[in-house]
Design a protein around this motif. Structure first.
Motif, short mmCIF file in Angstrom:
data_model
loop_
_atom_site.label_atom_id
_atom_site.label_comp_id
_atom_site.label_asym_id
_atom_site.label_seq_id
_atom_site.Cartn_x
_atom_site.Cartn_y
_atom_site.Cartn_z
N ALA A 135 2.12 -49.84 48.24
CA ALA A 135 3.01 -50.33 47.38
C ALA A 135 4.42 -49.17 47.39
O ALA A 135 4.16 -48.09 47.78
N SER A 136 5.45 -49.94 47.04
CA SER A 136 6.71 -48.87 47.20
C SER A 136 7.68 -48.91 46.12
O SER A 136 7.72 -50.00 45.50
N ILE A 137 8.45 -48.07 45.77
CA ILE A 137 9.67 -48.10 44.89
C ILE A 137 10.72 -47.12 45.34
O ILE A 137 10.19 -46.14 45.89
N ALA A 150 -3.01 -49.64 44.45
CA ALA A 150 -1.74 -48.99 44.97
C ALA A 150 -0.45 -49.69 43.84
O ALA A 150 0.44 -49.24 43.30
N GLY A 151 -0.63 -51.06 43.95
CA GLY A 151 0.18 -51.98 43.19
C GLY A 151 0.28 -51.71 41.73
O GLY A 151 1.15 -51.57 40.99
N ASP A 152 -0.78 -51.19 41.15
CA ASP A 152 -1.12 -50.83 39.74
C ASP A 152 -0.66 -49.48 39.58
O ASP A 152 0.10 -49.06 38.68
N LEU A 153 -0.83 -48.76 40.62
CA LEU A 153 -0.43 -47.27 40.39
C LEU A 153 1.03 -46.90 40.29
O LEU A 153 1.54 -46.05 39.82
N ILE A 154 1.53 -47.95 41.16
CA ILE A 154 3.12 -47.77 41.33
C ILE A 154 3.88 -47.81 40.03
O ILE A 154 4.72 -47.52 39.67
N VAL A 163 7.41 -46.83 37.91
CA VAL A 163 8.47 -47.63 37.60
C VAL A 163 8.87 -47.34 36.37
O VAL A 163 9.87 -47.09 36.03
N ALA A 164 7.80 -47.01 35.46
CA ALA A 164 8.25 -46.46 33.90
C ALA A 164 9.16 -45.04 34.16
O ALA A 164 9.97 -44.91 33.48
N ALA A 165 8.69 -44.29 35.03
CA ALA A 165 9.08 -42.62 34.95
C ALA A 165 10.56 -42.92 35.78
O ALA A 165 11.49 -42.21 35.11
N LEU A 166 10.72 -43.52 36.59
CA LEU A 166 12.06 -43.70 37.72
C LEU A 166 12.94 -44.41 36.48
O LEU A 166 14.20 -44.05 36.57
N ASN A 167 12.65 -45.45 36.03
CA ASN A 167 13.50 -46.29 35.27
C ASN A 167 14.13 -45.57 33.86
O ASN A 167 15.08 -45.69 33.63
N GLY A 168 12.97 -44.84 33.47
CA GLY A 168 13.25 -43.91 32.15
C GLY A 168 13.75 -42.48 32.53
O GLY A 168 14.03 -41.88 31.46
N GLY A 169 14.06 -42.20 33.76
CA GLY A 169 14.76 -40.87 34.00
C GLY A 169 13.65 -39.63 33.48
O GLY A 169 14.14 -38.98 33.14
N VAL A 170 12.50 -40.24 33.86
CA VAL A 170 11.34 -39.06 33.28
C VAL A 170 11.64 -37.91 34.20
O VAL A 170 11.36 -38.15 35.42
N LYS A 171 11.50 -36.69 34.01
CA LYS A 171 11.42 -35.55 34.75
C LYS A 171 10.11 -35.38 35.34
O LYS A 171 9.18 -35.74 34.81
N LEU A 172 10.26 -34.91 36.78
CA LEU A 172 9.18 -34.73 37.47
C LEU A 172 8.20 -33.83 36.79
O LEU A 172 7.09 -33.82 36.69
N SER A 173 8.72 -32.76 36.26
CA SER A 173 8.00 -31.73 35.41
C SER A 173 7.32 -32.34 34.25
O SER A 173 6.24 -31.94 33.95
N THR A 199 -9.36 -40.48 37.46
CA THR A 199 -8.82 -41.70 37.81
C THR A 199 -7.87 -41.53 39.24
O THR A 199 -7.72 -40.57 39.49
N LEU A 200 -7.84 -42.79 39.83
CA LEU A 200 -6.81 -42.86 40.88
C LEU A 200 -5.50 -42.28 40.49
O LEU A 200 -4.68 -41.80 41.39
N GLY A 201 -5.07 -42.61 39.43
CA GLY A 201 -3.69 -42.02 38.85
C GLY A 201 -3.29 -41.00 38.91
O GLY A 201 -2.14 -40.34 38.93
N GLU A 202 -4.33 -39.88 38.92
CA GLU A 202 -4.23 -38.43 38.89
C GLU A 202 -3.31 -37.93 40.15
O GLU A 202 -2.85 -36.99 40.06
N ILE A 203 -3.41 -38.81 41.07
CA ILE A 203 -2.77 -38.53 42.37
C ILE A 203 -1.25 -38.56 42.24
O ILE A 203 -0.57 -37.59 42.89
N SER A 204 -0.54 -39.17 41.08
CA SER A 204 0.70 -38.96 40.89
C SER A 204 1.00 -37.65 40.21
O SER A 204 2.02 -37.17 40.45
N LYS A 205 0.18 -37.38 39.20
CA LYS A 205 0.33 -36.10 38.59
C LYS A 205 0.15 -35.02 39.64
O LYS A 205 0.84 -33.97 39.64
N ARG A 206 -0.79 -34.98 40.55
CA ARG A 206 -1.05 -34.03 41.59
C ARG A 206 0.06 -34.01 42.76
O ARG A 206 0.47 -32.88 42.86
N VAL A 207 0.71 -35.21 43.02
CA VAL A 207 2.00 -34.81 43.73
C VAL A 207 3.05 -34.27 43.23
O VAL A 207 3.77 -33.40 43.99
#
Ligand SMILES: Cc1cc2nc3c(=O)[nH]c(=O)nc-3n(C[C@H](O)[C@H](O)[C@H](O)COP(=O)(O)OP(=O)(O)OC[C@H]3O[C@@H](n4cnc5c(N)ncnc54)[C@H](O)[C@@H]3O)c2cc1C
Length: 496
Positions: free
Chosen positions: A356-358, A415-419, A423-433, A444-452
């Motif tokens: 999956a990509s964005i 990955a299609g669900d994890l992205i 989608v929400a973070a980038l569209n909402g301008g959520v800070k990486l921090s 959860t698999l989703g922890e990978i986004s927090k870890r990165v």
């Protein structure tokens, strides 16, 4: 003022056309929706996303059972697949979804549905199998079809496309897939898992040509380990057929000719936009081979005629078609000027693992001359990935040199669900921090986004400068153990 039959007429009842029809009718516009097939829903429902994902699921389950021992389960001796049963399951799933896209539902919303072949007579009137209907505004949403490159023998040989693939009476013993794009690759893995011997041919050196090479190569490696053969950098010279077997003649880049023979050939060599027969010339609508020419508000060369979805040749995804349908409703019905913006358009190839990509990948950023910083995290280090036995793949976060996100790719389970978090973070301008600090459920698999995202900040937070500052202000004593102590084997001695 000219009186037209309808405020808005839409040609094509797929994702784009249905979105426009539902929006326009609910806003009170007198709406006509024209569809040439006997049912609404378009390619996605009947020959695309829905049947392909249903098939992929059956193939995934069969693959899991075959590999039961990997999960500590007894070995299972499986009988071969009866493809007619899978085809029946696909038809059942389509039937259920079809109800959401029924003529009755659109009638209830206020849109008139007419089945027939639409052909422009002029820029306001359309011929509908001998009847003329007029509308003040038209939307062309006729989608796309499998491309048929001019390869000698292609028309003479009985090949498969996505239109025939999901209703085959039986599984072919062997299958050659022409085209290493998302459709070809998804189907190659699924059919191989179901028991067909699959070979993929593509003239490019890389499958999934829009993706970064490292991610695409990882998908290829998984498929090769499952038994799929690849001929890349190979152009198809001709097709022929004898005794029910199909032969594909190839030439590799370095010039060596190769001949492949199989029970079936799937043609997945790109998409051609559906403009034939529309008589766009009579409407004064400009188009090219790649699609109907539109501006950022999706207006064609005629201000009152719009085009949306695959037919405009942009991002050929259902969610892109739906999004464009919404933009057309804003411009044509609401009269609120709205432009398309694809900056954060996600997509996914539903292989196993999914890719999956964005936003921008490394390749797109390099092409745009943007300097990047890359952060990755592997599913092999994700506790849930390990528990699930799905450790293949990784997340790749691409930042510019000011650490502004450019894009994210995820190769891994779901990955299609994890992205979607991105989608929400980038569209909402959520800070990486914010993302790095947000509590994610464990495991959860989703922890990978927090870890990165965390890995972007840890070198700064745990830097020597911060350590020195804290030591100075709070009188911290510093390390209690050093690698030399552990490696020297004197850890016990020290503790004692
Ligand atoms: C195998 C496969 C798998 C796919 N998987 C995915 C996926 O997982 N996710 C994803 O996002 N996308 C996927 N896609 C792409 C997706 O199907 C398309 O992007 C989407 O269907 C485009 O919607 P559309 O409304 O533009 O066109 P369509 O859905 O094709 O609808 C166009 C409609 O117009 C009708 N039409 C054409 N000409 C006329 C005429 N002259 N008069 C009247 N009606 C006409 C057609 O019959 C059709 O119903 C897949 C495609 C394929 C082939």
């Amino acid at each position: 003022m000219t009186d037209y039959d309808y405020d808005i007429g839409i040609i094509g009842g797929g994702a784009a056309g249905l979105t426009v029809a539902s929006g326009a009718a609910q806003l009170g516009a007198k709406t006509l929706l024209v569809e040439k097939e006997p049912a609404l829903g378009g390619d996605c429902l009947h020959y695309g996303c829905v049947p392909s994902k249903t098939l992929i699921r059956s193939a995934h389950v069969y693959h899991q059972i075959k590999n039961a021992q990997r999960f500590g389960l007894p070995k299972v001796d499986l009988p071969p697949v009866d493809f007619s049963q899978i085809a029946r399951r696909i038809a059942d799933v389509i039937d259920v979804i079809q109800k959401h896209d029924s003529e009755e539902r659109f009638c209830k919303l206020g849109a008139r549905v007419q089945f027939g072949n639409a052909r422009f007579k002029d820029d306001h009137a359309v011929d509908l199998d001998g009847r003329t209907v007029s509308a003040k505004t038209w939307v062309v949403a006729t989608g796309s079809s499998p491309a048929r490159p001019p390869i000698p023998g292609l028309e003479a040989v009985d090949t498969l496309t996505n239109r025939e693939l999901f209703s085959l009476p039986q599984l072919p013993g062997s299958l050659i897939v022409l085209g290493g794009g998302p459709i070809g690759i998804e189907m190659a893995q699924a059919f191989n898992r179901l028991g067909a011997g699959v070979t993929v041919v593509d003239r490019a050196d890389q499958i999934l040509g829009k993706e970064d090479p490292d991610m695409a190569e990882a998908v290829q490696a998984v498929m090769e380990s499952e038994g799929v053969n690849f001929y890349l950098g190979a152009s198809v010279e001709s097709l022929s057929e004898a005794g029910g077997r199909k032969t594909v003649a190839l030439i590799k880049k370095e010039g060596s000719p190769i001949s492949l023979t199989a029970d079936a050939v799937l043609v997945a060599m790109g998409r051609a936009v559906n403009v034939d027969g529309l008589n766009l010339e009579a409407a004064g609508v400009t188009y090219e081979r790649s699609g109907i020419v539109v501006n950022a508000r999706l207006r064609t060369s005629q201000k009152h005629i719009y085009a949306a979805g695959d037919v405009s040749g942009g991002y050929q995804f259902t969610h892109a078609a739906g999004y464009e349908g919404g933009v057309v409703v804003s411009n044509a019905v609401f009269r609120l000027p709205r432009k398309v913006d694809y900056t954060w358009l996600p997509w996914c190839t539903y292989t196993d693992p999914e890719l999956a990509s964005i936003g921008m990948n490394e390749r797109a950023a390099a092409a745009a001359g943007i300097e990047t910083r890359i952060w990755t995290e592997a599913f092999a280090d994700n506790d849930r990935g390990l528990a699930e036995g799905q450790t293949e793949g990784r997340i790749k976060l691409i930042l510019d040199k000011k650490e502004k996100p450019l894009g994210v790719q995820i190769l891994g389970p779901r990955a299609g669900d994890l992205i979607s978090e991105w989608v929400a973070a980038l569209n909402g301008g959520v800070k990486l921090s914010t993302l790095a600090a947000a509590i994610h459920p464990y495991p959860t698999l989703g922890e990978i986004s927090k870890r990165v995202t965390g890995s972007v900040f840890s070198p700064k937070i745990f830097s020597e400068t911060v350590q020195k500052g804290l030591k100075f202000f709070f009188n911290l004593k510093g390390r209690a153990c050093t690698p030399e102590v552990c490696e020297g084997g004197s850890l016990m001695a020290e503790d004692e």
